[in-house]
Enzyme design. Structure first.
Site, mmCIF file in Angstrom:
data_model
loop_
_atom_site.group_PDB
_atom_site.id
_atom_site.type_symbol
_atom_site.label_atom_id
_atom_site.label_comp_id
_atom_site.label_asym_id
_atom_site.label_seq_id
_atom_site.Cartn_x
_atom_site.Cartn_y
_atom_site.Cartn_z
ATOM 1 N N SER A 55 5.106 52.064 3.320
ATOM 2 C CA SER A 55 5.360 50.624 3.284
ATOM 3 C C SER A 55 6.511 50.292 2.345
ATOM 4 O O SER A 55 7.616 50.793 2.513
ATOM 5 C CB SER A 55 4.082 49.891 2.900
ATOM 6 O OG SER A 55 4.238 48.499 3.044
ATOM 7 N N ASP A 91 6.577 45.734 8.960
ATOM 8 C CA ASP A 91 5.402 44.899 9.237
ATOM 9 C C ASP A 91 5.190 43.834 8.161
ATOM 10 O O ASP A 91 4.179 43.127 8.185
ATOM 11 C CB ASP A 91 4.142 45.756 9.426
ATOM 12 C CG ASP A 91 3.769 46.549 8.189
ATOM 13 O OD1 ASP A 91 4.490 46.476 7.186
ATOM 14 O OD2 ASP A 91 2.744 47.261 8.249
#
Length: 348
Positions: free
Chosen positions: A122, A297
């Site tokens: 991430s 995301d």
């Protein structure tokens, strides 16, 4: 000349106690642990593959992608070799290993795959001194639920061996199909390298009014935008969709080349790390700005003069303007996904 079938090997290993997935089926650890600890990555991959019932696994299709961080291509090669040895029939992989998390989800649903593996940590830093991660998405394109994560963890604690085809090599740069004959396998194992953006772009075309957006970005009352991909996976998507498809000037997009260390900065879309975007927006030249994390995301939105738009408000703005989005006009709305911190703006 006939090719000899690629051997399938069983490798003895010892379990690790710290491979409990968190955050939607993901295992995130220092890159040095994945790279240097014996069998650390193969152990987790085997536990992940073994969590899929053998009847569902044999001959199935899975999707593989990464955010391009350091160690990704090495890890993809290991995953391909282990997927082949564990009975997976086909892998669909983004070109050069690049696929955003939303694109993996899209492809899983489009081709009805059994699931997908995403290599990302991430917004954490990349490079040899950074972090690395492995996430698992299930057949609905969403992150692995707790019951799947728990199963992976239970398998990992007692793992004694893993299966692999160490001689299998895939060219991640070459679009198209590559087939491999394996020992003890009736059908060839197939790898398909796909364009990283195509399928996801087609999905977006079916959801949004591209003509209206193109007019907004190129028409007489055009709005100037500034998009920072933070040298993560979103660079190819930003350039292809916003610039090539929707007509935004090429200089609207910055930091669009995926780098193994994300240019030395954490790919974290916030006011602390997306400073290049913030400074550009403060000048007042641009009416809309956005930055993305490494795997695409999460995002940050800025308005003119650097006005910060929090995620709760951006969700509320979408809810208030559903009539502008063709997909919702056609399909209707059954609800809004919200989390504990979601503000009351959505209710209003």
């Amino acid at each position: 000349m006939e090719r000899n079938p690629i051997p399938v090997l069983t490798v003895q290993t010892a379990p690790y106690e710290d491979q409990r997935p968190t955050g939607g089926g993901g295992l995130r650890r220092p890159t040095a642990l994945f790279e240097g600890q014996r069998n650390y990555l193969p152990n987790f991959v085997q536990s992940l593959l073994s969590s899929v019932d053998l009847r569902d696994r044999q001959g199935c299709t899975m999707v593989v992608g990464s955010d391009g961080r350091y160690f990704s291509n090495t890890a993809i090669e290991i995953i391909v070799q282990m997927a082949a040895a564990n009975g997976i029939g086909r892998l669909v992989i983004g070109q050069n290993g690049i696929l955003s998390t939303p694109a993996v989800s899209c492809i899983i649903r489009k081709i009805k795959a059994a699931g997908g593996i995403i290599l990302t940590a991430s917004h954490s830093p990349g490079g040899p001194g950074g972090e690395f991660g492995v996430k698992f998405e299930v057949a609905n394109g969403g992150p692995a639920p707790d019951i799947v994560s728990d199963k992976i963890y239970q398998i990992s604690k007692t793992l004694e061996e893993y299966a692999i085809c160490p001689d299998l090599r895939v060219d991640l740069s070459r679009l198209g199909r590559q087939e491999f004959d394996l020992e003890n396998k009736f059908k060839p194992f197939r790898v398909e390298i796909v364009d990283s953006v195509d399928i996801y772009l087609n999905l977006l075309r079916s959801i949004f009014d591209f003509n209206a957006i193109r007019n907004l970005l190129t028409g007489p009352n055009q709005i100037k935008i500034r998009i920072d991909a933070m040298n993560g996976v979103m660079g190819p998507y930003v350039r292809r969709i916003l610039c090539d498809e929707l007509g935004a000037p090429a200089n609207s997009a910055i930091n669009c080349i995926p780098l193994e260390d994300f240019g030395g900065q954490p790919p974290d879309p916030n006011l602390t790390y997306a400073t290049a975007l913030l400074e550009a927006m403060r000048g007042g030249e641009y009416g809309f700005g956005a930055a993305f994390d490494a795997d695409g995301d999460r995002y940050m939105i800025l308005g003119q003069n650097g006005f910060f738009v929090n995620a709760s408000d951006s969700l509320a703005i979408i809810a208030a303007n559903l009539s502008c989005i063709p997909y919702f006009c056609q399909m209707g709305v059954r609800g809004f996904g919200r989390s504990m911190p979601t503000s009351t703006a959505l209710d209003k």
